[in-house]
Motif scaffolding. Structure first.
Motif, PDB file in Angstrom:
ATOM      1  N   ARG A 157      35.319  37.017  39.347  1.00 61.59           N
ATOM      2  CA  ARG A 157      35.355  37.663  40.303  1.00 61.59           C
ATOM      3  C   ARG A 157      36.942  37.543  40.917  1.00 61.59           C
ATOM      4  O   ARG A 157      37.563  36.844  40.718  1.00 61.59           O
ATOM      5  CB  ARG A 157      34.579  36.442  41.694  1.00 61.59           C
ATOM      6  CG  ARG A 157      33.158  36.342  41.022  1.00 61.59           C
ATOM      7  CD  ARG A 157      32.147  37.769  40.894  1.00 61.59           C
ATOM      8  NE  ARG A 157      32.148  38.416  42.122  1.00 61.59           N
ATOM      9  CZ  ARG A 157      31.048  38.585  42.757  1.00 61.59           C
ATOM     10  NH1 ARG A 157      29.982  37.800  42.219  1.00 61.59           N
ATOM     11  NH2 ARG A 157      30.892  39.382  43.975  1.00 61.59           N
ATOM     12  N   ASP A 158      37.080  38.437  41.881  1.00 61.56           N
ATOM     13  CA  ASP A 158      38.429  38.661  42.437  1.00 61.56           C
ATOM     14  C   ASP A 158      38.457  37.692  43.642  1.00 61.56           C
ATOM     15  O   ASP A 158      38.266  37.933  44.643  1.00 61.56           O
ATOM     16  CB  ASP A 158      38.738  40.116  42.904  1.00 61.56           C
ATOM     17  CG  ASP A 158      40.077  40.331  43.387  1.00 61.56           C
ATOM     18  OD1 ASP A 158      41.160  39.431  43.337  1.00 61.56           O
ATOM     19  OD2 ASP A 158      40.315  41.480  43.857  1.00 61.56           O
ATOM     20  N   LEU A 159      39.184  36.371  43.365  1.00 60.98           N
ATOM     21  CA  LEU A 159      39.305  35.628  44.536  1.00 60.98           C
ATOM     22  C   LEU A 159      40.528  35.226  45.138  1.00 60.98           C
ATOM     23  O   LEU A 159      41.142  34.048  45.372  1.00 60.98           O
ATOM     24  CB  LEU A 159      38.437  34.107  44.036  1.00 60.98           C
ATOM     25  CG  LEU A 159      37.086  34.481  43.619  1.00 60.98           C
ATOM     26  CD1 LEU A 159      36.567  33.045  43.272  1.00 60.98           C
ATOM     27  CD2 LEU A 159      36.212  35.192  44.558  1.00 60.98           C
ATOM     28  N   ASP A 160      41.545  35.869  44.272  1.00 56.36           N
ATOM     29  CA  ASP A 160      43.203  35.570  44.284  1.00 56.36           C
ATOM     30  C   ASP A 160      43.663  35.664  45.750  1.00 56.36           C
ATOM     31  O   ASP A 160      44.573  34.914  46.203  1.00 56.36           O
ATOM     32  CB  ASP A 160      43.901  36.818  43.704  1.00 56.36           C
ATOM     33  CG  ASP A 160      43.913  36.830  42.135  1.00 56.36           C
ATOM     34  OD1 ASP A 160      43.406  35.712  41.742  1.00 56.36           O
ATOM     35  OD2 ASP A 160      44.144  37.630  41.646  1.00 56.36           O
ATOM     36  N   SER A 161      42.744  36.226  46.891  1.00 50.02           N
ATOM     37  CA  SER A 161      43.247  36.068  48.291  1.00 50.02           C
ATOM     38  C   SER A 161      43.060  34.721  48.824  1.00 50.02           C
ATOM     39  O   SER A 161      43.615  34.364  49.726  1.00 50.02           O
ATOM     40  CB  SER A 161      42.413  37.066  49.274  1.00 50.02           C
ATOM     41  OG  SER A 161      41.086  36.665  49.324  1.00 50.02           O
ATOM     42  N   SER A 193      35.754  33.132  37.238  1.00 49.76           N
ATOM     43  CA  SER A 193      37.033  33.754  36.642  1.00 49.76           C
ATOM     44  C   SER A 193      36.565  35.241  36.704  1.00 49.76           C
ATOM     45  O   SER A 193      37.637  36.175  36.242  1.00 49.76           O
ATOM     46  CB  SER A 193      37.244  33.273  35.264  1.00 49.76           C
ATOM     47  OG  SER A 193      35.937  33.587  34.454  1.00 49.76           O
ATOM     48  N   THR A 252      44.794  31.999  44.696  1.00 44.02           N
ATOM     49  CA  THR A 252      46.117  31.648  44.497  1.00 44.02           C
ATOM     50  C   THR A 252      46.605  31.025  45.986  1.00 44.02           C
ATOM     51  O   THR A 252      46.273  31.282  46.911  1.00 44.02           O
ATOM     52  CB  THR A 252      46.927  33.113  44.096  1.00 44.02           C
ATOM     53  OG1 THR A 252      46.685  34.008  45.221  1.00 44.02           O
ATOM     54  CG2 THR A 252      46.402  33.580  43.033  1.00 44.02           C
ATOM     55  N   GLU A 306      35.657  39.243  47.902  1.00 43.73           N
ATOM     56  CA  GLU A 306      36.108  40.358  47.334  1.00 43.73           C
ATOM     57  C   GLU A 306      36.270  41.726  48.265  1.00 43.73           C
ATOM     58  O   GLU A 306      37.354  42.348  48.174  1.00 43.73           O
ATOM     59  CB  GLU A 306      35.203  40.786  46.045  1.00 43.73           C
ATOM     60  CG  GLU A 306      35.247  39.575  44.993  1.00 43.73           C
ATOM     61  CD  GLU A 306      34.197  40.418  43.805  1.00 43.73           C
ATOM     62  OE1 GLU A 306      34.868  39.874  42.751  1.00 43.73           O
ATOM     63  OE2 GLU A 306      33.349  41.074  44.075  1.00 43.73           O
ATOM     64  N   ARG A 307      35.661  41.823  49.314  1.00 45.13           N
ATOM     65  CA  ARG A 307      35.406  42.749  50.184  1.00 45.13           C
ATOM     66  C   ARG A 307      36.704  42.566  51.289  1.00 45.13           C
ATOM     67  O   ARG A 307      37.336  43.595  51.388  1.00 45.13           O
ATOM     68  CB  ARG A 307      34.119  43.131  50.911  1.00 45.13           C
ATOM     69  CG  ARG A 307      34.314  44.050  51.967  1.00 45.13           C
ATOM     70  CD  ARG A 307      32.880  44.532  52.328  1.00 45.13           C
ATOM     71  NE  ARG A 307      32.926  45.890  53.381  1.00 45.13           N
ATOM     72  CZ  ARG A 307      31.826  46.553  53.533  1.00 45.13           C
ATOM     73  NH1 ARG A 307      30.469  46.071  53.317  1.00 45.13           N
ATOM     74  NH2 ARG A 307      31.877  47.411  54.577  1.00 45.13           N
ATOM     75  N   ALA A 344      40.343  28.614  41.171  1.00 42.50           N
ATOM     76  CA  ALA A 344      40.329  29.835  41.473  1.00 42.50           C
ATOM     77  C   ALA A 344      41.317  30.094  42.175  1.00 42.50           C
ATOM     78  O   ALA A 344      41.688  29.261  43.052  1.00 42.50           O
ATOM     79  CB  ALA A 344      38.813  30.177  41.974  1.00 42.50           C
ATOM     80  N   ARG A 403      38.676  39.950  51.747  1.00 41.96           N
ATOM     81  CA  ARG A 403      40.211  39.310  51.376  1.00 41.96           C
ATOM     82  C   ARG A 403      40.453  38.068  52.145  1.00 41.96           C
ATOM     83  O   ARG A 403      41.676  38.149  52.721  1.00 41.96           O
ATOM     84  CB  ARG A 403      41.193  40.550  51.265  1.00 41.96           C
ATOM     85  CG  ARG A 403      40.883  41.466  50.345  1.00 41.96           C
ATOM     86  CD  ARG A 403      40.623  41.211  48.885  1.00 41.96           C
ATOM     87  NE  ARG A 403      41.972  40.673  48.319  1.00 41.96           N
ATOM     88  CZ  ARG A 403      42.029  40.325  46.928  1.00 41.96           C
ATOM     89  NH1 ARG A 403      40.899  40.071  46.194  1.00 41.96           N
ATOM     90  NH2 ARG A 403      43.119  39.662  46.543  1.00 41.96           N
TER      91      ARG A 403
END
Length: 541
Positions: free
Chosen positions: A282-286, A280, A310, A257-258, A308, A260
């Motif tokens: 957590r921000d794992l989009d990177s 879901s 993208t 998250e930090r 998870a 990316r």
């Protein structure tokens, strides 16, 4: 879009003198993108704050500081020097500084305790080996016989302008000593060469650059051979790499998250730790790519991860970013030097069952019977492999080096079979598999895969089987996902998953806490110790 580092990759791929000991110095000497960001550490380095990237030029400056200090301490070409430190920066900069001098860094996992480290230094590396360590690990060795060289943090006093000219490596030069996981006893010291630790990278330099390789996070233990490969891969590709000092699930998720990253590298235990959490939330989009090495990963953990993140996908309207990521699974070991197999999974994958895919183009492998003859498709045997990535052997242990070679193959200790399409499947480690009545065989790793598939609320599973006389007994140890009820009756589902032959040997199904399982320094369960406990419990009964 053309990568600005295509010329870098082509230049390194075309130079046969480049290897694991001189990628950094080659980039500096040939002025190959020296100001591009290279490594980011999660601890401060030479006044630079944590989480701030070091350019190639700044990285070389930090290495010259340490090489100068080591040279002043008397370190010269071919000197073996053990390194044990908690911070990834100390391990990686120590490796780069020692190889610059032509010395042989012997990286020791910081999770080895003092007594085991002392035994490893004395029995595997030799009683005269000198040690670089941080204060914590030097203190842990107080009272044990060892030869300390210096506190690794004191090397920052070196003068970069007095660092010796970089040593010119030959392909067969020993470049590093790393150790095995130690799950069956005292870790073995594995010797890698300048060419062997770079062979897979050289192969990859000639292939299209994979998605996600521009920004990589490593959740691998920093003293492991896989980390040394990741460092040189990043330097060869012009990538940015963040190696973590701590590799727990929360540490990895917080760092994603930090920082990316576009890809995350880890062991099978990494994905088990991540699966404990609600991904879901957590921000794992990177993250476009998860890359596994060492033991092959479990299907249940892979499926959670590929949902998870993208990734980019080519469409009629150009490249677009779509939900979901790719998981590259494989099978490797310290001795193999790099994963020898690979298979890619996405949300719609269906080829599982401990399939590790097909071998890389640089690998010649076979499934061998007890006499060393190659077995046909469908028959389980031991994996033998030939590859330029293979380690030179075991330091101070020629007996084990030659015992693991048959007809030019290195015997990995893995039991596998291949199908008619050329896909390979891993069923167990040879030391963990036991005989059943009627000529059948119980494969513990395959049993664990079946239990996990049958019981979604089970986060991880360890099967312990012991043959005593003409009887085999089996215990199944379960680690449950948060919220799962320990008292639920899972016996029918587990017996069905194991099949009648193995179910007939089942003694207990036990729910265990994490701390009840003995782990090696890389997070693997020490099944040998569990078997000893199993036998003791049987004897007491």
């Amino acid at each position: 879009m053309t990568s600005p580092f295509r010329g870098l990759r082509a230049a390194l791929a075309a130079d046969p003198a480049v290897g694991a000991g001189n990628v950094l110095t080659t980039r500096v000497e040939r002025d190959l993108h020296p100001d591009a960001p290279a490594l980011t550490f999660d601890t401060p380095v030479d006044g630079l704050p944590a989480w701030q990237p070091l350019s190639v030029r700044r990285l070389d400056h930090a290495v010259r500081i340490r090489a100068s200090a080591l040279h002043e301490l008397g370190i010269r070409r071919r000197d073996p020097v053990a390194v044990q430190a908690s911070n990834a920066s100390d391990n990686i900069l120590g490796f780069l500084a020692l190889t610059r001098l032509g010395a042989i860094p012997a990286l020791v996992n910081p999770l080895l305790d003092g007594p085991l480290t002392a035994r490893y230094l004395a029995e595997r590396l030799g009683p005269g080996v000198r040690l670089l360590a941080d204060a914590e690990h030097l203190n842990a060795l107080t009272g044990h016989r060892h030869t300390p060289l210096a506190d690794i943090r004191s090397l920052v006093a070196g003068d970069p302008d007095t660092a010796p000219t970089p040593y010119r490596h030959w392909g067969g030069d020993p470049i590093a000593i790393t150790h095995s996981s130690g799950t069956t006893g005292l870790p073995k010291a594995v010797v890698h060469s300048h060419d062997s630790l770079y062979a897979a990278i050289r192969h990859r330099l000639r292939l299209p650059r994979p998605q996600g390789s521009h920004r990589m996070l490593s959740a691998l233990p920093s003293p492991h051979a896989a980390t040394l490969i990741a460092v040189n891969l990043a330097l060869s590709f012009g990538s940015e790499l963040l190696p973590l000092s701590r590799q727990t699930g929360p540490d990895v998720l917080d760092s994603i998250e930090r920082w990316r990253p576009a890809s995350v590298y880890g062991f099978a235990t990494t994905w088990t730790d991540l699966a404990r959490h609600d991904l879901s939330a957590r921000d794992l989009d990177s993250v476009a790519l998860w890359w596994n090495t060492g033991d092959c990963a479990h299907e249940t953990h892979i499926r959670r991860l590929v949902n998870a993140g993208t990734r980019e996908q080519a469409t009629r309207d150009g490249r677009v970013r779509i939900p979901g990521s790719v998981f590259v699974d494989g099978l490797g070991s310290t001795e193999m030097g790099h994963s020898h197999f690979f298979i890619s999974h996405s949300a719609d994958s269906s080829r599982y069952g401990r399939c590790v895919g097909r071998p890389h183009a640089f690998v010649d492998c076979a499934v061998l019977g007890p006499d060393g003859d190659e077995l046909p498709p469908g028959e389980v045997g031991e994996l033998g492999t030939r590859s330029p990535t293979l380690a030179l052997g075991y330091w101070n242990d020629s007996e084990t080096t030659y015992r693991t070679r048959v007809r030019g193959y290195f015997l990995t200790g893995d039991l596998m079979y291949r199908d008619e399409e050329g896909y390979y499947y891993h069923v167990d480690r040879a030391v963990d598999s036991v005989d059943l009545p009627g000529g059948q065989r119980l494969h513990t790793a395959l049993c664990e895969e079946h239990v996990l598939a049958a019981c979604p609320e089970v986060l991880d599973c360890t099967v312990v089987a012991v043959r005593s006389g003409d009887r085999t007994t089996t215990d199944v140890l379960l680690q449950l996902a948060p919220g799962a009820a320990p008292s639920d009756d899972r016996a029918p589902a587990i017996r069905d998953a194991l099949g009648p032959d193995v179910a007939a040997t089942l003694r207990d199904i036990l729910v265990v806490a994490d701390e009840e399982l003995p782990l090696g320094p890389t997070g693997k369960v020490r099944k040998m110790l569990l078997r000893e406990r199993h036998l003791a419990r049987t004897a007491a009964a």
